[in-house]
Design a protein around this motif. Structure first.
Motif, PDB file in Angstrom:
ATOM      1  N   ASP A 162       0.808  -1.223   0.000  1.00 25.80           N
ATOM      2  CA  ASP A 162       0.000   0.000   0.000  1.00 25.80           C
ATOM      3  C   ASP A 162       0.836   1.266   0.000  1.00 25.80           C
ATOM      4  O   ASP A 162       0.307   2.365  -0.141  1.00 25.80           O
ATOM      5  CB  ASP A 162      -0.953   0.022   1.199  1.00 25.80           C
ATOM      6  CG  ASP A 162      -0.208  -0.039   2.540  1.00 25.80           C
ATOM      7  OD1 ASP A 162       1.023   0.181   2.550  1.00 25.80           O
ATOM      8  OD2 ASP A 162      -0.849  -0.328   3.560  1.00 25.80           O
ATOM      9  N   LEU A 163       2.152   1.140   0.189  1.00 27.89           N
ATOM     10  CA  LEU A 163       3.064   2.287   0.178  1.00 27.89           C
ATOM     11  C   LEU A 163       2.632   3.366   1.169  1.00 27.89           C
ATOM     12  O   LEU A 163       2.693   4.555   0.888  1.00 27.89           O
ATOM     13  CB  LEU A 163       3.169   2.881  -1.234  1.00 27.89           C
ATOM     14  CG  LEU A 163       3.773   1.948  -2.301  1.00 27.89           C
ATOM     15  CD1 LEU A 163       3.763   2.612  -3.662  1.00 27.89           C
ATOM     16  CD2 LEU A 163       5.188   1.531  -1.922  1.00 27.89           C
ATOM     17  N   GLY A 164       2.183   2.929   2.329  1.00 26.52           N
ATOM     18  CA  GLY A 164       1.907   3.855   3.417  1.00 26.52           C
ATOM     19  C   GLY A 164       0.497   4.401   3.470  1.00 26.52           C
ATOM     20  O   GLY A 164       0.138   5.056   4.443  1.00 26.52           O
ATOM     21  N   GLN A 180      -3.304   7.305   6.759  1.00 27.49           N
ATOM     22  CA  GLN A 180      -2.743   6.055   7.280  1.00 27.49           C
ATOM     23  C   GLN A 180      -3.387   5.771   8.627  1.00 27.49           C
ATOM     24  O   GLN A 180      -3.472   6.666   9.484  1.00 27.49           O
ATOM     25  CB  GLN A 180      -1.216   6.136   7.446  1.00 27.49           C
ATOM     26  CG  GLN A 180      -0.603   4.800   7.873  1.00 27.49           C
ATOM     27  CD  GLN A 180       0.904   4.870   7.978  1.00 27.49           C
ATOM     28  OE1 GLN A 180       1.420   5.380   8.966  1.00 27.49           O
ATOM     29  NE2 GLN A 180       1.618   4.376   6.981  1.00 27.49           N
ATOM     30  N   ARG A 197       8.027   6.866   7.458  1.00 30.50           N
ATOM     31  CA  ARG A 197       7.657   5.992   6.345  1.00 30.50           C
ATOM     32  C   ARG A 197       6.453   6.550   5.595  1.00 30.50           C
ATOM     33  O   ARG A 197       6.400   6.512   4.360  1.00 30.50           O
ATOM     34  CB  ARG A 197       7.360   4.580   6.878  1.00 30.50           C
ATOM     35  CG  ARG A 197       8.608   3.770   7.189  1.00 30.50           C
ATOM     36  CD  ARG A 197       8.261   2.324   7.470  1.00 30.50           C
ATOM     37  NE  ARG A 197       7.576   2.159   8.744  1.00 30.50           N
ATOM     38  CZ  ARG A 197       8.180   1.922   9.897  1.00 30.50           C
ATOM     39  NH1 ARG A 197       9.512   1.827   9.928  1.00 30.50           N
ATOM     40  NH2 ARG A 197       7.489   1.773  11.013  1.00 30.50           N
ATOM     41  N   GLY A 200       7.370   9.713   3.547  1.00 32.10           N
ATOM     42  CA  GLY A 200       8.139   9.485   2.330  1.00 32.10           C
ATOM     43  C   GLY A 200       7.301   9.162   1.112  1.00 32.10           C
ATOM     44  O   GLY A 200       7.813   9.163  -0.014  1.00 32.10           O
ATOM     45  N   THR A 201       5.997   8.869   1.314  1.00 29.18           N
ATOM     46  CA  THR A 201       5.158   8.466   0.178  1.00 29.18           C
ATOM     47  C   THR A 201       3.867   9.272   0.030  1.00 29.18           C
ATOM     48  O   THR A 201       3.313   9.325  -1.074  1.00 29.18           O
ATOM     49  CB  THR A 201       4.771   6.980   0.308  1.00 29.18           C
ATOM     50  OG1 THR A 201       4.045   6.782   1.536  1.00 29.18           O
ATOM     51  CG2 THR A 201       6.009   6.094   0.304  1.00 29.18           C
ATOM     52  N   CYS A 202       3.379   9.879   1.109  1.00 23.93           N
ATOM     53  CA  CYS A 202       2.042  10.476   1.049  1.00 23.93           C
ATOM     54  C   CYS A 202       1.946  11.593   0.017  1.00 23.93           C
ATOM     55  O   CYS A 202       0.910  11.731  -0.654  1.00 23.93           O
ATOM     56  CB  CYS A 202       1.625  10.979   2.439  1.00 23.93           C
ATOM     57  SG  CYS A 202       2.716  12.243   3.140  1.00 23.93           S
ATOM     58  N   TYR A 203       2.999  12.378  -0.155  1.00 22.21           N
ATOM     59  CA  TYR A 203       2.974  13.473  -1.120  1.00 22.21           C
ATOM     60  C   TYR A 203       3.543  13.053  -2.477  1.00 22.21           C
ATOM     61  O   TYR A 203       2.930  13.292  -3.518  1.00 22.21           O
ATOM     62  CB  TYR A 203       3.754  14.668  -0.582  1.00 22.21           C
ATOM     63  CG  TYR A 203       3.140  15.292   0.644  1.00 22.21           C
ATOM     64  CD1 TYR A 203       1.907  15.941   0.582  1.00 22.21           C
ATOM     65  CD2 TYR A 203       3.782  15.232   1.881  1.00 22.21           C
ATOM     66  CE1 TYR A 203       1.336  16.509   1.708  1.00 22.21           C
ATOM     67  CE2 TYR A 203       3.225  15.797   3.014  1.00 22.21           C
ATOM     68  CZ  TYR A 203       1.999  16.435   2.926  1.00 22.21           C
ATOM     69  OH  TYR A 203       1.440  16.997   4.045  1.00 22.21           O
ATOM     70  N   THR A 204       4.721  12.425  -2.453  1.00 20.78           N
ATOM     71  CA  THR A 204       5.405  12.122  -3.712  1.00 20.78           C
ATOM     72  C   THR A 204       4.749  10.989  -4.479  1.00 20.78           C
ATOM     73  O   THR A 204       4.710  11.008  -5.712  1.00 20.78           O
ATOM     74  CB  THR A 204       6.869  11.776  -3.438  1.00 20.78           C
ATOM     75  OG1 THR A 204       6.925  10.655  -2.525  1.00 20.78           O
ATOM     76  CG2 THR A 204       7.606  12.951  -2.801  1.00 20.78           C
ATOM     77  N   VAL A 205       4.241   9.970  -3.781  1.00 23.23           N
ATOM     78  CA  VAL A 205       3.654   8.804  -4.447  1.00 23.23           C
ATOM     79  C   VAL A 205       2.151   8.953  -4.622  1.00 23.23           C
ATOM     80  O   VAL A 205       1.605   8.730  -5.705  1.00 23.23           O
ATOM     81  CB  VAL A 205       3.972   7.509  -3.667  1.00 23.23           C
ATOM     82  CG1 VAL A 205       3.274   6.311  -4.296  1.00 23.23           C
ATOM     83  CG2 VAL A 205       5.477   7.276  -3.609  1.00 23.23           C
ATOM     84  N   HIS A 206       1.458   9.352  -3.538  1.00 21.46           N
ATOM     85  CA  HIS A 206      -0.006   9.388  -3.561  1.00 21.46           C
ATOM     86  C   HIS A 206      -0.566  10.765  -3.900  1.00 21.46           C
ATOM     87  O   HIS A 206      -1.779  10.903  -4.077  1.00 21.46           O
ATOM     88  CB  HIS A 206      -0.561   8.941  -2.207  1.00 21.46           C
ATOM     89  CG  HIS A 206      -0.150   7.553  -1.828  1.00 21.46           C
ATOM     90  ND1 HIS A 206      -0.601   6.432  -2.495  1.00 21.46           N
ATOM     91  CD2 HIS A 206       0.689   7.088  -0.862  1.00 21.46           C
ATOM     92  CE1 HIS A 206      -0.077   5.339  -1.949  1.00 21.46           C
ATOM     93  NE2 HIS A 206       0.706   5.713  -0.967  1.00 21.46           N
TER      94      HIS A 206
END
Length: 255
Positions: A162-164, A180, A197, A200-206
């Motif tokens: 789920d990448l966070g 999360q 963790r 590191g993903t909430c803005y850049t990935v999601h």
């Protein structure tokens, strides 16, 4: 005695000589660049504009970088403390062999038909009873609260890979929400490692416009410091209870 005093003196003279040589080199370089700029004014302007922009960006980014490094150091220090505490409290190999296997859940769950935890059927007047939910049902409950309060395209995505992110949604005003969920007991706080963790993903990935961690417990001080630095909302057990009762704001309404 003479040799004892001449050693530091020689080192001082050597440092002075190196400093003078460095200053002379810088002066000659600046002079050379100025001469080249005078001979090629147009090209010098073309080079100077992106260089000045890069310098300005670097200067403006340094405070945020220091904050991130400070939060990371705080998280590392907290991880060291937790590791030492775990090593101190760890049972002996014999006791570990005889002890029953530990449950993955930090909080005991209420089992229903088919071995699954009791399904969430919506908030009651008494608020959300998280003791009757397992981790998956807790994520569904948070998603249900989002739907209740007008969110669109609500999706539960928690699980492996789920990448966070556990819950994705669009706020009533169109902002993208990434949540999360941490279903922890009162004695198990969300630490900075958990927060990093997610950060590191909430803005850049999601691509979050609103990033929030919703927990049944609380947060450590380093976790809150990191969250403040990155703009992540911390919804603890009290905030979650007020949200579920309808007496407190939703995460996207708290900013």
């Amino acid at each position: 005695m003479t040799h004892g005093r001449t050693g530091p003196a020689r080192r001082t003279l050597l440092f002075l000589a190196l400093g003078c040589a460095l200053l002379c080199g810088v002066f000659l370089l600046v002079r050379r660049v100025a001469q080249w700029a005078g001979d090629h004014p147009v090209l010098a302007c073309v080079v100077a504009v992106p260089l000045a922009a890069a310098v300005v960006t670097l200067v403006h980014g340094m405070p945020r970088l220091r904050e991130l490094r400070r939060a990371a150091r705080a998280g590392m220090a907290e991880a060291d403390v937790e590791a030492r505490e775990a090593a101190y409290l760890a049972p002996s190999p014999e006791a570990a062999r005889l002890a029953p296997p530990m449950e993955e859940e930090v909080w005991p769950t209420t089992e229903g038909a088919g071995g699954r935890a009791a399904e969430w059927d919506g908030p009651t007047a008494g608020g959300l009873d998280c003791s009757a939910l397992d981790a998956d049902a807790f994520e569904c409950a948070v998603a249900g609260l989002c739907e209740r309060d007008g969110c669109r395209e609500v999706e539960v995505v928690g699980g492996a890979g789920d990448l966070g992110a556990d819950v994705l949604a669009l706020a009533p005003d169109g902002r993208r929400i990434v949540i999360q969920c941490k279903r922890y007991s009162d004695t198990h706080k969300v630490g900075s490692q958990d927060m990093q963790r997610f950060g590191g993903t909430c803005y850049t990935v999601h691509g979050a416009d609103v990033a929030a961690v919703v927990t049944t417990s609380a947060y450590t001080a380093p976790a809150r410091e990191y969250a403040d630095t990155c703009g992540i909302l911390c919804f603890d057990g009290e905030s979650l209870d007020a949200w579920s009762r309808g007496t407190g704001p939703a995460p996207w309404a708290a900013v």
